[in-house]
Enzyme design. Structure first.
Site, short mmCIF file in Angstrom:
data_model
loop_
_atom_site.label_atom_id
_atom_site.label_comp_id
_atom_site.label_asym_id
_atom_site.label_seq_id
_atom_site.Cartn_x
_atom_site.Cartn_y
_atom_site.Cartn_z
N PRO A 80 33.58 -27.90 31.88
CA PRO A 80 34.65 -27.20 31.15
C PRO A 80 36.03 -27.82 31.29
CG PRO A 80 33.87 -25.90 33.02
CD PRO A 80 32.90 -27.03 32.84
N ASN A 81 36.72 -27.81 30.18
CA ASN A 81 38.11 -28.26 30.05
C ASN A 81 38.28 -29.78 30.10
OD1 ASN A 81 39.23 -25.54 29.91
ND2 ASN A 81 38.62 -25.39 32.05
N ARG B 66 45.46 -32.32 28.94
CA ARG B 66 45.49 -31.26 29.94
C ARG B 66 46.13 -31.74 31.25
NH1 ARG B 66 40.14 -30.18 33.59
NH2 ARG B 66 40.91 -28.33 34.61
N TYR C 65 45.45 -35.15 35.92
CA TYR C 65 44.25 -35.80 35.38
C TYR C 65 44.53 -37.07 34.58
CZ TYR C 65 42.20 -31.34 36.74
OH TYR C 65 41.78 -30.25 37.47
N ASN D 20 30.64 -34.33 36.44
CA ASN D 20 31.89 -33.65 36.79
C ASN D 20 31.77 -32.26 36.17
OD1 ASN D 20 34.41 -32.61 37.20
ND2 ASN D 20 35.52 -34.43 36.49
N ALA E 107 35.41 -26.75 37.06
CA ALA E 107 35.51 -25.57 37.93
C ALA E 107 34.16 -24.96 38.27
CB ALA E 107 36.41 -24.53 37.26
N HIS F 235 32.79 -25.17 41.82
CA HIS F 235 33.19 -24.24 42.89
C HIS F 235 32.57 -22.85 42.72
CE1 HIS F 235 36.00 -27.50 43.15
NE2 HIS F 235 36.60 -27.17 42.02
N ASP G 134 21.16 -25.31 41.42
CA ASP G 134 19.69 -25.22 41.34
C ASP G 134 19.13 -26.22 40.33
OD1 ASP G 134 19.56 -23.26 43.27
OD2 ASP G 134 19.15 -21.61 41.89
N GLU H 41 28.23 -36.35 42.10
CA GLU H 41 29.32 -35.44 41.73
C GLU H 41 30.63 -36.23 41.72
OE1 GLU H 41 29.46 -31.79 44.06
OE2 GLU H 41 31.65 -31.77 43.94
N HIS I 277 34.91 -36.04 40.83
CA HIS I 277 36.13 -35.32 40.45
C HIS I 277 37.24 -36.34 40.26
CE1 HIS I 277 34.21 -31.57 41.24
NE2 HIS I 277 33.77 -32.07 42.38
N ILE I 278 37.98 -36.17 39.21
CA ILE I 278 39.08 -37.08 38.90
C ILE I 278 40.18 -36.95 39.95
CG2 ILE I 278 40.88 -37.58 37.18
CD1 ILE I 278 38.74 -36.37 35.11
N SER I 279 40.52 -35.72 40.25
CA SER I 279 41.59 -35.45 41.23
C SER I 279 41.00 -35.40 42.63
CB SER I 279 42.26 -34.12 40.90
OG SER I 279 41.34 -33.04 41.04
N ARG J 124 44.26 -30.22 46.98
CA ARG J 124 44.67 -29.15 46.06
C ARG J 124 44.36 -27.77 46.65
NH1 ARG J 124 42.42 -30.48 40.29
NH2 ARG J 124 44.02 -28.96 39.74
N ARG K 232 39.27 -25.14 45.67
CA ARG K 232 38.63 -26.38 45.15
C ARG K 232 37.96 -27.18 46.26
NH1 ARG K 232 40.73 -26.58 39.87
NH2 ARG K 232 42.81 -25.68 39.78
C1 DQA Z 1 37.96 -31.43 38.54
C2 DQA Z 1 38.46 -30.60 39.72
C3 DQA Z 1 38.11 -29.14 39.53
O1 DQA Z 1 38.59 -28.38 40.63
C4 DQA Z 1 38.75 -28.62 38.26
O2 DQA Z 1 38.37 -27.28 38.04
C5 DQA Z 1 38.46 -29.46 37.08
C6 DQA Z 1 38.47 -30.91 37.22
C7 DQA Z 1 38.40 -32.91 38.66
O3 DQA Z 1 37.83 -33.72 37.94
O4 DQA Z 1 39.32 -33.23 39.41
O5 DQA Z 1 38.28 -28.95 35.97
O6 DQA Z 1 36.54 -31.41 38.54
#
Ligand code: DQA
Length: 140
Positions: free
Chosen positions: A10-11, A18, A23, A72, A75, A78, A85, A96, A98-100, A105, A109
């Site tokens: 998502p997002n 964003r 990001y 990725n 959210a 978390h 599963d 897995e 994560h960009i950040s 943070r 997270r």
């Molecule tokens: C994220 C980190 C997550 O906590 C956040 O909800 C995202 C992006 C990252 O790529 O840093 O949507 O997965």
């Protein structure tokens, strides 16, 4: 040909727009095209969804045939036992990403429901994290 699937949650369709201070200002599609041209021998696929069930369906769809999945989950990382599963259910290794740097943070997270079922976790390297995950999957 090695099939590797990148799945964004998502997002992440809003990358480049964003929260650019967190990001970055590059949209994922253009990054993906660069990645694809850098690895012409890899059958690299990309899927993005804002919906938990659609992400699970995609993991099921590719998780028994792909050489690996770069995930990725945004959210959902978390919150989602269901995605955790799904990762455990398939045979493809999942990394897995994560960009950040999620550990720099908010504390919510810092916990991932997914990490325990993944081969490894990469975070804090910006979009380059996807390449690092890809290299790892290709090197195995
Ligand atoms: C994220 C980190 C997550 O906590 C956040 O909800 C995202 C992006 C990252 O790529 O840093 O949507 O997965």
């Amino acid at each position: 040909m090695n099939k590797i699937v990148i799945i964004n949650g998502p997002n992440l369709n809003l990358l480049g727009v964003r929260e650019t201070s967190v990001y970055g200002d590059r949209d994922f599609q253009s990054y993906f095209e660069t990645l694809r041209s850098r690895y012409p021998a890899v059958d690299l696929m990309y899927f993005q969804s804002n919906h938990e069930g659609a992400i699970i369906d995609k993991i099921h769809e590719v998780g028994f045939s792909a050489a690996g999945i770069v995930l990725n989950a945004g959210a959902y990382t978390h919150t989602s036992l269901a995605i955790a599963d799904a990762i455990a259910a398939v045979t493809a290794p999942v990394i897995e990403v994560h960009i950040s740097n999620v550990y720099a943070r908010e504390s919510f997270r810092h916990h991932s429901y997914l990490a325990k079922n993944c081969k490894g976790v990469i975070c804090g390297f910006g979009l380059d994290g996807y390449r690092l995950a890809l290299e790892s999957l290709l090197g195995q």
